[in-house]
Design a protein around this motif. Structure first.
Motif, short mmCIF file in Angstrom:
data_model
loop_
_atom_site.label_atom_id
_atom_site.label_comp_id
_atom_site.label_asym_id
_atom_site.label_seq_id
_atom_site.Cartn_x
_atom_site.Cartn_y
_atom_site.Cartn_z
N LEU A 213 0.82 -1.22 0.00
CA LEU A 213 0.00 0.00 0.00
C LEU A 213 0.85 1.26 0.00
O LEU A 213 0.41 2.31 -0.49
CB LEU A 213 -0.93 0.01 1.21
N THR A 214 2.04 1.20 0.54
CA THR A 214 2.90 2.38 0.62
C THR A 214 3.97 2.39 -0.47
O THR A 214 4.89 3.21 -0.42
CB THR A 214 3.58 2.45 2.00
N SER A 215 3.86 1.51 -1.46
CA SER A 215 4.83 1.48 -2.55
C SER A 215 4.49 2.55 -3.60
O SER A 215 3.39 3.13 -3.61
CB SER A 215 4.85 0.09 -3.21
N THR A 216 5.42 2.78 -4.49
CA THR A 216 5.26 3.79 -5.53
C THR A 216 4.64 3.18 -6.78
O THR A 216 4.67 1.95 -6.96
CB THR A 216 6.63 4.39 -5.88
N PRO A 217 4.09 4.02 -7.67
CA PRO A 217 3.55 3.50 -8.94
C PRO A 217 4.59 2.73 -9.75
O PRO A 217 4.25 1.78 -10.47
CB PRO A 217 3.10 4.77 -9.66
#
Length: 230
Positions: A213-217
């Protein structure tokens, strides 16, 4: 998770007549019930893992559509997810406490088992309340379910995880009541062990969800390419 068939007050013992407390079960019967409960828990966790795997695949696939608005942008809620870090701490402490109760139960240390088991439930409840607080913050900032697909998946994934934790708290409560009724520790050690295993699983699952959920695109795109979803 597992159901112990205990005889309560005024139970009849063929050797000793009527007794005022729960009847101590034979070690062989306790071991058989513990094995059955462990198998049941493993099957349940396999089903839960399959469910979350499907949702995570859908999450990655949906993140590649143009209308996806990442929650990790500089002004988005997960740009600095300190609330989620705090909730992770509560879940970690709960898992540690239940592991301590598990080890104490194996050694027959009733007091230490009580303390660890109680703290495990308290920390788990703190995690649930913390997640509700995060949801409230999302709504206050205007990040409602219908405004963005990323919002919908955040509520879905964290909500499903929270629901399974609430189910664990139900099992925890059932065992806690038996502690209050002074059921012999030998008959409750398997329940304590199953709760600890379930909390460890939920902690691992939460760490996976948190990381995703806290990862980047860019991370989502790399995972999608690796899985053949783009």
């Amino acid at each position: 998770m597992n159901r112990w068939l205990l005889k309560g007050a005024d139970s009849f013992d063929p050797g000793n007549g009527w007794s005022d407390g729960p009847r101590a079960l034979p070690p062989a019967e306790l071991a058989a019930r513990a094995r059955t409960a462990r198998v049941g828990l493993r099957v349940f966790l396999l089903v839960v893992s399959s469910l979350f795997f499907l949702f995570l695949i859908a999450f990655i696939a949906r993140s590649q559509v143009a209308d996806w608005q990442p929650l990790t942008e500089p002004l988005a809620p997960l740009a600095s997810p300190w609330q989620l870090w705090l909730n992770t701490l509560w879940l970690l402490l709960g898992s540690i406490a239940l592991q301590g109760a598990r080890m104490a139960a194996r050694r027959g240390l009733l007091g230490a088992t009580h303390i660890g088991f109680a703290l495990g439930g308290v920390f788990a409840l703190a995690f649930v309340l913390g997640q509700l607080w995060v949801w409230q913050q999302f709504v206050a900032w205007g990040y409602v379910v219908s405004s963005n697909p990323a919002n919908s998946f955040f509520y879905l994934l964290t909500g499903l995880h929270g629901l399974h934790l609430l189910g664990g708290l139900v099992a925890w409560s059932r065992t806690a009541v038996k502690f209050l009724h002074r059921v012999p520790l030998a008959q409750l050690s398997a329940s304590v062990e199953l709760c600890a295993i379930y909390w460890h699983y939920l902690l691992g699952l939460w760490c996976l969800l948190f990381a995703l959920l806290t990862s980047t695109p860019e991370t989502y795109a790399a995972i999608a390419a690796l899985c053949g979803l783009r």
